[in-house]
Design a protein around this motif. Structure first.
Motif, short mmCIF file in Angstrom:
data_model
loop_
_atom_site.label_atom_id
_atom_site.label_comp_id
_atom_site.label_asym_id
_atom_site.label_seq_id
_atom_site.Cartn_x
_atom_site.Cartn_y
_atom_site.Cartn_z
N TRP A 147 0.82 -1.21 0.00
CA TRP A 147 0.00 0.00 0.00
C TRP A 147 0.86 1.26 0.00
N SER A 148 0.39 2.22 -0.69
CA SER A 148 0.98 3.56 -0.85
C SER A 148 2.27 3.59 -1.66
N GLU A 149 2.88 2.43 -1.92
CA GLU A 149 4.10 2.43 -2.72
C GLU A 149 3.86 2.82 -4.17
N PRO A 150 2.85 2.23 -4.86
CA PRO A 150 2.67 2.60 -6.27
C PRO A 150 2.43 4.09 -6.47
N GLN A 151 1.72 4.73 -5.53
CA GLN A 151 1.43 6.16 -5.65
C GLN A 151 2.52 7.02 -5.01
N GLY A 152 3.38 6.43 -4.22
CA GLY A 152 4.42 7.17 -3.53
C GLY A 152 3.88 8.10 -2.46
N GLU A 153 2.74 7.75 -1.87
CA GLU A 153 2.10 8.61 -0.88
C GLU A 153 2.51 8.23 0.54
N GLU A 154 2.79 9.23 1.34
CA GLU A 154 3.24 9.04 2.72
C GLU A 154 2.03 8.99 3.67
N HIS A 155 1.22 7.95 3.54
CA HIS A 155 0.00 7.83 4.35
C HIS A 155 0.30 7.78 5.85
N LEU A 156 1.27 6.97 6.26
CA LEU A 156 1.56 6.87 7.70
C LEU A 156 2.09 8.17 8.27
N TRP A 157 2.92 8.86 7.51
CA TRP A 157 3.47 10.13 7.98
C TRP A 157 2.35 11.14 8.18
N ARG A 158 1.45 11.21 7.21
CA ARG A 158 0.33 12.16 7.34
C ARG A 158 -0.57 11.78 8.51
N ALA A 159 -0.85 10.49 8.68
CA ALA A 159 -1.68 10.05 9.80
C ALA A 159 -0.98 10.35 11.13
N GLY A 160 0.32 10.15 11.18
CA GLY A 160 1.07 10.47 12.40
C GLY A 160 0.93 11.94 12.76
N ARG A 161 1.05 12.80 11.77
CA ARG A 161 0.92 14.25 12.03
C ARG A 161 -0.50 14.62 12.44
N ARG A 162 -1.46 13.88 11.95
CA ARG A 162 -2.86 14.17 12.26
C ARG A 162 -3.22 13.76 13.68
N HIS A 163 -2.65 12.65 14.17
CA HIS A 163 -3.09 12.08 15.44
C HIS A 163 -2.07 12.16 16.58
N MET A 164 -0.84 12.55 16.26
CA MET A 164 0.21 12.62 17.28
C MET A 164 0.99 13.92 17.09
N THR A 165 1.92 14.17 17.99
CA THR A 165 2.77 15.35 17.90
C THR A 165 4.11 14.95 17.30
N GLU A 166 4.43 15.52 16.13
CA GLU A 166 5.73 15.23 15.53
C GLU A 166 6.81 15.95 16.34
N LYS A 167 7.90 15.23 16.58
CA LYS A 167 8.98 15.74 17.43
C LYS A 167 10.24 16.00 16.62
N ASP A 168 11.12 16.80 17.18
CA ASP A 168 12.46 16.95 16.64
C ASP A 168 13.13 15.58 16.73
N PRO A 169 13.77 15.12 15.65
CA PRO A 169 14.40 13.79 15.68
C PRO A 169 15.45 13.62 16.78
N GLU A 170 16.01 14.73 17.27
CA GLU A 170 17.01 14.67 18.33
C GLU A 170 16.37 14.62 19.73
N ASP A 171 15.08 14.87 19.82
CA ASP A 171 14.36 14.86 21.09
C ASP A 171 13.87 13.45 21.37
N VAL A 172 14.76 12.60 21.83
CA VAL A 172 14.51 11.17 21.99
C VAL A 172 13.95 10.88 23.38
N ALA A 173 12.88 10.09 23.42
CA ALA A 173 12.29 9.71 24.71
C ALA A 173 11.68 8.32 24.62
N GLU A 174 11.68 7.63 25.74
CA GLU A 174 10.99 6.34 25.80
C GLU A 174 9.52 6.55 25.44
N GLY A 175 8.97 5.63 24.69
CA GLY A 175 7.57 5.70 24.31
C GLY A 175 7.32 6.43 23.00
N ASP A 176 8.35 7.05 22.43
CA ASP A 176 8.17 7.71 21.14
C ASP A 176 7.75 6.70 20.07
#
Length: 144
Positions: free
Chosen positions: A55-84
């Motif tokens: 899924w999403s490969e033929p269209q090249g669409e970032e479905h999980l990334w968009r869903a993550g931004r919709r339902h969670m808080t995107e963090k700085d990649p250097e801001d590492v914490a347990e449970g991320d």
């Protein structure tokens, strides 16, 4: 210990089953996140439609990334914490479609994920895995 990590560790040993989200019976990487969400937060924020392994490969669409931004808080990649929540791109040029949960940070860092052929496992957060991370999210937990 972090309650997200505790919940995720309760899924260790669950067999890999594409599209499933049932502790002990089967799940895929998204199903693991969905199950941990239900245990820690409550009702899932959206109904997940059926999806194929490519899924999403033929269209090249970032479905999980968009869903993550919709339902969670995107963090700085250097801001590492347990449970991320970790989003991985498994191959250069491919869409990001593997998920895991950061279990330990620092020396001995690890993450929990459902992996085809292995089920739910806790893996070392090694350099090969770390370089595949394209996004890091925090679950929407209320401050207690």
């Amino acid at each position: 210990m972090n309650r997200i990590v505790m919940a995720a560790r309760g899924w260790l040993g669950t067999p890999y089953v594409h599209q499933a989200s049932c502790k002990g019976a089967g799940c895929d990487c998204l199903g693991l996140l969905r199950g941990v969400w239900r245990e820690v937060i409550g009702e899932e924020p959206a109904i997940v439609p059926a999806y194929s392994r490519d899924w999403s490969e033929p269209q090249g669409e970032e479905h999980l990334w968009r869903a993550g931004r919709r339902h969670m808080t995107e963090k700085d990649p250097e801001d590492v914490a347990e449970g991320d929540v970790l989003l991985f791109r498994m191959r250069d040029g491919a869409v990001a479609k593997h998920l895991g949960l950061q279990a330990r940070v620092g020396p001995g860092a690890s993450f929990i994920h459902a992996y085809s052929g292995h089920g739910v496992v806790e893996s070392a957060f090694s350099v090969p895995w770390a370089r595949r991370v394209v996004a890091r999210f925090a679950l929407p937990l209320e401050i207690e």
